[in-house]
Scaffold this active site. Sequence first.
Site, PDB file in Angstrom:
ATOM      1  N   HIS A   1       0.821  -1.222   0.000  1.00  0.00           N
ATOM      2  CA  HIS A   1       0.000   0.000   0.000  1.00  0.00           C
ATOM      3  C   HIS A   1       0.851   1.267   0.000  1.00  0.00           C
ATOM      4  O   HIS A   1       0.328   2.351   0.229  1.00  0.00           O
ATOM      5  CB  HIS A   1      -0.952   0.015   1.205  1.00  0.00           C
TER       6      HIS A   1
ATOM      7  N   CYS B   1       4.658  12.880  -7.598  1.00  0.00           N
ATOM      8  CA  CYS B   1       4.253  14.131  -8.238  1.00  0.00           C
ATOM      9  C   CYS B   1       3.061  13.855  -9.151  1.00  0.00           C
ATOM     10  O   CYS B   1       3.086  12.924  -9.958  1.00  0.00           O
ATOM     11  CB  CYS B   1       5.416  14.709  -9.041  1.00  0.00           C
TER      12      CYS B   1
ATOM     13  N   CYS C   1       4.660  15.088 -12.985  1.00  0.00           N
ATOM     14  CA  CYS C   1       5.708  14.337 -13.688  1.00  0.00           C
ATOM     15  C   CYS C   1       5.813  12.888 -13.207  1.00  0.00           C
ATOM     16  O   CYS C   1       6.528  12.095 -13.803  1.00  0.00           O
ATOM     17  CB  CYS C   1       7.054  15.049 -13.564  1.00  0.00           C
TER      18      CYS C   1
ATOM     19  N   CYS D   1       9.537  21.440 -12.727  1.00  0.00           N
ATOM     20  CA  CYS D   1       8.223  20.808 -12.566  1.00  0.00           C
ATOM     21  C   CYS D   1       7.330  21.619 -11.612  1.00  0.00           C
ATOM     22  O   CYS D   1       6.461  22.362 -12.048  1.00  0.00           O
ATOM     23  CB  CYS D   1       8.350  19.363 -12.092  1.00  0.00           C
TER      24      CYS D   1
ATOM     25  N   GLY E   1      -1.654 -10.033  12.493  1.00  0.00           N
ATOM     26  CA  GLY E   1      -2.383  -8.785  12.751  1.00  0.00           C
ATOM     27  C   GLY E   1      -3.324  -8.370  11.652  1.00  0.00           C
ATOM     28  O   GLY E   1      -3.593  -7.191  11.471  1.00  0.00           O
TER      29      GLY E   1
ATOM     30  N   SER F   1      -7.014  -9.896   9.662  1.00  0.00           N
ATOM     31  CA  SER F   1      -7.992 -10.966   9.583  1.00  0.00           C
ATOM     32  C   SER F   1      -7.900 -11.642   8.214  1.00  0.00           C
ATOM     33  O   SER F   1      -7.685 -10.979   7.202  1.00  0.00           O
ATOM     34  CB  SER F   1      -9.375 -10.374   9.807  1.00  0.00           C
TER      35      SER F   1
ATOM     36  N   CYS G   1       0.251 -10.052  18.932  1.00  0.00           N
ATOM     37  CA  CYS G   1       1.384 -10.662  18.228  1.00  0.00           C
ATOM     38  C   CYS G   1       2.709 -10.263  18.872  1.00  0.00           C
ATOM     39  O   CYS G   1       3.706 -10.963  18.693  1.00  0.00           O
ATOM     40  CB  CYS G   1       1.359 -10.411  16.732  1.00  0.00           C
TER      41      CYS G   1
HETATM   42 ZN   LIG Z   1       7.093  16.700 -10.755  1.00  0.00          ZN
END
Ligand SMILES: [Zn+2]
Length: 310
Positions: free
Chosen positions: A158, A166, A169, A212, A249, A251, A293
């Site tokens: 994740h 950014c 860019c 940028c 930790g 389910s 845990c």
């Molecule tokens: Zn950028």
Amino acid sequence: MRPLPIVPSRLISQLCHCLRSPASPQSKICLTMARPSSNMAHFRTCFAKAKHIVIISGAGISAESGVPTFRGAGGYWRRWQAQDLATPQAFARNPSQVWEFYHYRREVMLTKEPNPAHRAIAECEARLSGQGRRVMVITQNIDELHRRAGTKNLLEIHGTLFKTRCTSCGAVTENYKSPICPALSGKGAPEPETEDARIPVEKLPRCEEAGCGGLLRPRVVWFGENLDPAVLEEVDRELALCDLCLVVGTSSVVYPAAMFAPQVASRGVPVAEFNTESTPATDRFRFHFHGPCGTTLPEALAPHETETIS
Ligand SMILES: [Zn+2]
């Protein structure tokens, strides 16, 4: 003197049968199939033989370090939960508010530490690598506590609170600044009555790539977004190769363990759950260890007597 009671011989043989222990190997297998075992000695036998261990971790291990998740009962930032703010739509509508939320989460992590479960995993990885054995952590947590505990083989599916991407860019950058930009200094308070800071978009974190200056966003996977295909490919490779899997930790009925662990179990590989709650899906796994845990993992991953410590 009282006469000895007369006991039919069949009854004695039944009594002896009941007292005989343990159950025959066949009946033991039946028990294992019926429901997960919480026999630590049996788990330790599997652990001692494993050459390639995958550990899937979720919010529960971070919660033991006091990291708020902003999900479930009582899990609010102001009047919202993560699923209200961790979306591309929320960021498009109100980037200032979403940045306040993530700024708060980053700052909170300055006060949190890895707990004994994180440390047991990292210590196990280092020790086993000296024996030619591999430990890989696949985590949905974005707080980097595994990394801070010393885990090297890590897939943060994740993303992390401490990288930005950014929106112009696409550059991905590590970022540990506190505060991440001057305008967010002192902002992000979680109390429900807090007013939105309404920071102008040009004062929010901006890209520092030459020429940028685009708006940055946290490098995390938001609700409604797909996981990075390259990371998923690595996850698949690890799941296909492992010979022991721990689910820690999180389910087994919720994502991502719900996707990954059954895939491993279906190959006949032992899967062990470590959680403070039982889940309806645990019946397909070999082991379930109930409790924090931080208590169960250090025992589970301690050096086994068969390990040759160099
Ligand atoms: Zn950028």
